[in-house]
Design an enzyme around this catalytic site. Sequence first.
Site, short mmCIF file in Angstrom:
data_model
loop_
_atom_site.label_atom_id
_atom_site.label_comp_id
_atom_site.label_asym_id
_atom_site.label_seq_id
_atom_site.Cartn_x
_atom_site.Cartn_y
_atom_site.Cartn_z
N SER A 71 82.62 35.87 16.56
CA SER A 71 83.51 35.90 15.40
C SER A 71 84.33 34.63 15.21
O SER A 71 84.89 34.42 14.13
CB SER A 71 84.47 37.10 15.50
OG SER A 71 85.33 36.96 16.62
N ASP A 352 95.16 38.08 12.96
CA ASP A 352 95.16 39.46 13.43
C ASP A 352 95.33 39.47 14.95
O ASP A 352 95.88 38.52 15.51
CB ASP A 352 93.89 40.20 12.99
CG ASP A 352 92.62 39.52 13.48
OD1 ASP A 352 92.69 38.67 14.41
OD2 ASP A 352 91.53 39.84 12.95
N HIS A 355 92.29 36.62 16.16
CA HIS A 355 91.78 35.44 15.46
C HIS A 355 92.87 34.60 14.81
O HIS A 355 93.82 35.16 14.25
CB HIS A 355 90.79 35.88 14.38
CG HIS A 355 89.69 36.74 14.90
ND1 HIS A 355 89.76 38.12 14.91
CD2 HIS A 355 88.49 36.43 15.43
CE1 HIS A 355 88.64 38.61 15.43
NE2 HIS A 355 87.87 37.60 15.75
#
Length: 376
Positions: A71, A352, A355
Amino acid sequence: MIHFIQQSFFFFTVLRTYLTFSLMELSAIIISFFCCCSLITSGAQGSAHHHHDGGGDYVFRPTKLFVFGDSYADTGNVRKALASSWKVPYGITFPGKPAGRFSDGLILTDYFAKSLGLKTPVAYAWRKIGAKKLRYGMNFAYGGSGVFDTLWDLLPNMTAQIDFFENLMNESLYTKWDLHSSVVLVSLAGNDYGAFLQNGGTIQGLQAFIPRVVNQLAVNLKRITELGARKIVVTALQPLGCLPRATQLTSFQQCNATQNTAVQLHNLLLHQAVAKLNNDTKRSNIFVLDLYDSFTTVLYQKTDLKERLKFKSPLKPCCVGTCAGCFCGSVDEKGTKLYTVCSDPKSAFFWDSSHPTQAGWRAVYTTLKSSLEQFI
């Protein structure tokens, strides 16, 4: 050894507290857990870099960017039904709506591509729709994945991602020359460790598992080299103990030193593995991107630099859930938001629980530019 086990026990205990969620909640959380929990057009528009590689100075013009990983590099590969990255408020800064990036906007892949003078490569899952962008390279990174299988078979591990790329080479969509004249970004941000512990991994096994992860990563890097890559940039682990998921226990005031100790072992072994690979090939074609140092440099910045890297509350995320088990992007059955977003994402380093924001990634990349330019 005893000290490591004591630290690992606390490390494991803390992690277990983060993983007491329902399956639906985990579908978004683990994708971001530990990470986590990505071209030139035609002609010569790429940045020119002078590089010395045994045969004298020459100008290296990257033609494409290929990306593998998770991610921290994914720009839209994970299915919309699985990923929080396709839910509001992700993407509110760029492109103004959810677009598959695990942030409010641009991420590592985007900044890396731009610094090479290239456009962000198309995500593998969108290769047919974005066929015109194939000339920029391709992004095979899937949020939530690792070098091994993590928690879902739907997330191709790094070996499978490389398989995808090799299949495209066999179909002559890309050639060995394409890879030879391009740059490869490999992101590994910790999902293997989250999955290991969630699947019942023991404290005693953790110390042995870290070398296994690094060894498999080295196998993947060697394979990419054998396919023709001459420039590979692989990320070191970021300070996992500084992610909001870890710092929430101290109201986002203090990093978890125990988790960061485990990260340092991973990074030490990674540097050793890369040094061996470079020595075996007699050329320094693999470079470790030190996210650990860059994250800590930004997080602990005391004064504003000319690039404005300082964040007022660097450990506090911009987007947070408002109830137990809620996370950024959560809604109830009626669609009511179960999260809040800070008034100015540019003022936050973290987006968040795992990240960085676009501003966070920009600050991180600013600290990395000079060392990358020397490599590429």
